[in-house]
Design a protein around this motif. Structure first.
Motif, PDB file in Angstrom:
ATOM      1  N   TYR A   1      -5.384  14.325  -1.309  1.00 18.17           N
ATOM      2  CA  TYR A   1      -4.608  13.090  -1.237  1.00 18.17           C
ATOM      3  C   TYR A   1      -3.376  13.269  -0.371  1.00 18.17           C
TER       4      TYR A   1
ATOM      5  N   ASN B   1      -3.656  -1.484  -8.757  1.00 14.72           N
ATOM      6  CA  ASN B   1      -3.424  -0.540  -7.673  1.00 14.72           C
ATOM      7  C   ASN B   1      -4.777  -0.181  -7.062  1.00 14.72           C
ATOM      8  N   ALA B   2      -5.047  -0.765  -5.910  1.00 15.46           N
ATOM      9  CA  ALA B   2      -6.364  -0.603  -5.296  1.00 15.46           C
ATOM     10  C   ALA B   2      -6.646   0.852  -4.952  1.00 15.46           C
ATOM     11  N   LYS B   3      -5.600   1.592  -4.609  1.00 18.69           N
ATOM     12  CA  LYS B   3      -5.826   2.987  -4.226  1.00 18.69           C
ATOM     13  C   LYS B   3      -6.175   3.834  -5.443  1.00 18.69           C
ATOM     14  N   LEU B   4      -5.526   3.545  -6.549  1.00 18.16           N
ATOM     15  CA  LEU B   4      -5.879   4.248  -7.784  1.00 18.16           C
ATOM     16  C   LEU B   4      -7.304   3.894  -8.192  1.00 18.16           C
TER      17      LEU B   4
ATOM     18  N   VAL C   1       3.554   1.508  -1.703  1.00 14.92           N
ATOM     19  CA  VAL C   1       3.851   1.659  -3.128  1.00 14.92           C
ATOM     20  C   VAL C   1       2.660   2.264  -3.856  1.00 14.92           C
ATOM     21  N   GLN C   2       1.490   1.707  -3.594  1.00 16.78           N
ATOM     22  CA  GLN C   2       0.293   2.186  -4.284  1.00 16.78           C
ATOM     23  C   GLN C   2       0.048   3.671  -4.022  1.00 16.78           C
ATOM     24  N   THR C   3       0.221   4.053  -2.763  1.00 18.23           N
ATOM     25  CA  THR C   3      -0.027   5.453  -2.413  1.00 18.23           C
ATOM     26  C   THR C   3       0.913   6.379  -3.174  1.00 18.23           C
TER      27      THR C   3
ATOM     28  N   GLU D   1      -9.704   5.868  -6.119  1.00 28.48           N
ATOM     29  CA  GLU D   1      -9.800   7.276  -6.494  1.00 28.48           C
ATOM     30  C   GLU D   1     -10.622   7.439  -7.768  1.00 28.48           C
TER      31      GLU D   1
ATOM     32  N   GLU E   1       0.822  -1.215   0.000  1.00 26.59           N
ATOM     33  CA  GLU E   1       0.000   0.000   0.000  1.00 26.59           C
ATOM     34  C   GLU E   1       0.851   1.258   0.000  1.00 26.59           C
TER      35      GLU E   1
ATOM     36  N   LEU F   1      -3.240  11.621   3.011  1.00 24.61           N
ATOM     37  CA  LEU F   1      -2.903  10.205   3.024  1.00 24.61           C
ATOM     38  C   LEU F   1      -1.404   9.998   2.846  1.00 24.61           C
TER      39      LEU F   1
ATOM     40  N   GLN G   1       2.405   5.724  -5.935  1.00 23.13           N
ATOM     41  CA  GLN G   1       2.075   5.673  -7.363  1.00 23.13           C
ATOM     42  C   GLN G   1       0.984   6.676  -7.710  1.00 23.13           C
ATOM     43  N   VAL G   2      -0.046   6.692  -6.906  1.00 20.53           N
ATOM     44  CA  VAL G   2      -1.138   7.624  -7.179  1.00 20.53           C
ATOM     45  C   VAL G   2      -0.627   9.058  -7.093  1.00 20.53           C
TER      46      VAL G   2
END
Lengths: 228, 228
Positions: A162, B152-155, A87-89, B158, A85, A165, A91-92
């Motif tokens: 964002y 990417n679950a966060k993307l 990484v995901q954060t 969003e 997560e 977060l 990435q966004v």
DNA sequence: CGGATGCATACTGTATACACTTTGCGGTGC
DNA sequence: GCACCGCAAAGTGTATACAGTATGCATCCG
């Protein structure tokens, strides 16, 4: 664990819900709550000397931003951040801010650029112990300026939303200030690209900057396990 | 103006706040409220046969998503969409979904691809009057699949969150179903790029698709003025 | 002794009562 | 006639009371 909270501030036209929200965000971002910790509405209300209503409002807002989770009839809990997560954060964040940087290259005002150049100079450390504050301020202002100057208020809003977060995630994993020194040259590259009004380079520089920030954070990831 | 709303549904573990939220979203997206119209908590509560509490919850949530605005001690109002905000909204969508498409190209499952191909076939109109439903379903599923398959679950979150605002904006300006026919070949290009596992092409195709959807919408913009 | 069942408890979800703020209108004084 | 003051109405912000639900524990039955 003394977690008493003082405020009842002097602000006139700000609702208690807003104040409670800000306080809890600050607490979350400064690492005062452990991942998975339960946030009890009654206890929070007592700590803030308000009723449950503003507390509930704040918690729902935090849940919408992804800092906490609440399931029906269960206490809301602080989100647990897994390495994936993190990484995901990032990435966004990379997606949003890289796009903003590209747009800002054509929209940013020269006065704003001048401000940033001033901060950049101030951030250059005289001594080696001198990093820290100046660089952090430069970092914050640069990212803020990019968001504000992208020419798209809705994108700006999403980025700033964002950002809570991001700050939350970072507070969980980044301990050493090493990433500050690390980021200085990257910041300068972004600034240079903006000065040159070069959208492609600005986008690339911002993208690389956030990617490398992620790398720094990932190296410290073992810390994720043991948190207060 | 009969705006009575029926529900008090059979759902067991869904809160009234959620139900009210969904109802209001549906009403907003289907154009039942004019831009700038005031949403009175007491009246809404009466319409839904609930107290103000769940209504307030729903309104705050909608405000966070940008469909309504509430200032302290003032009635929350339905957002007014200016032409420039239409552009901004689509730009953000473009940024998010283009990135998702790029990532989905490497992550989407072949079963999901097969599903989409099936829908694509079903959407190809036999007669010319036959557009509409099939194409709309294909459109929705394609965008959903891209978001869900980006890895990417966060993307994904969003995008889906932002989708409410997109639907709201579209409902204000897009009247003719012409954009459906218009989008078909673009949808196919996206699908083809995904099948080829080509991130660059998928990103470009999605980006172009949303840009052209914006163009179609902009041509109908004069409609923006006269709304119920 | 183990498991199921009922109850007490500790929460959140919802309704309602109360306080405060804003705003528009009407009266009054100049 | 105009401007200012004050008051009332309407609406949101906050507190609190009440209802419903999940959960752990103790007890009872097998």
């Amino acid at each position: 664990m003394s977690r008493t909270i003082e405020f009842k501030s002097l602000a006139p036209h700000v609702s208690l819900g807003d104040l409670v929200y800000q306080q809890i965000v600050e607490a979350l971002v400064s690492g005062q709550y452990a991942g998975g910790e339960e946030l009890n509405e009654v206890i929070l209300a007592a700590q803030f000397h308000v009723s449950r209503t503003p507390v509930r409002e704040a918690l729902r807002r935090l849940a919408a931003e992804g800092l906490v989770v609440n399931q029906r009839n269960r206490q809301t809990t602080v989100v647990e951040i897994s390495p994936s997560e993190v990484v995901q954060t990032y990435q966004v964040r990379q997606i949003l801010e890289a796009a903003a940087a590209r747009m800002a290259a054509t929209h940013i005002s020269s006065t704003r650029l001048a401000e940033l150049k001033g901060l950049a100079k101030a951030a250059t450390p005289r001594s080696d112990a001198d990093w820290g504050n100046g660089e952090r301020k430069f970092d914050e202002e640069l990212h803020r300026a990019v968001a504000e100057s992208c020419g798209n208020a809705k994108l700006q809003r999403e980025i700033q939303r964002y950002n809570n977060l991001v700050r939350f995630v970072r507070s969980r994993v980044a301990r050493s200030p090493q990433h500050l020194a690390h980021g200085h040259t990257e910041h300068l590259q972004i600034l240079t690209a903006l000065e040159h009004r070069d959208p492609t380079k600005a986008e690339a520089a911002m993208s690389a900057h956030i990617a490398s920030a992620l790398q720094v954070v990932l190296e410290e990831l073992p810390l994720l396990a043991r948190r207060p």
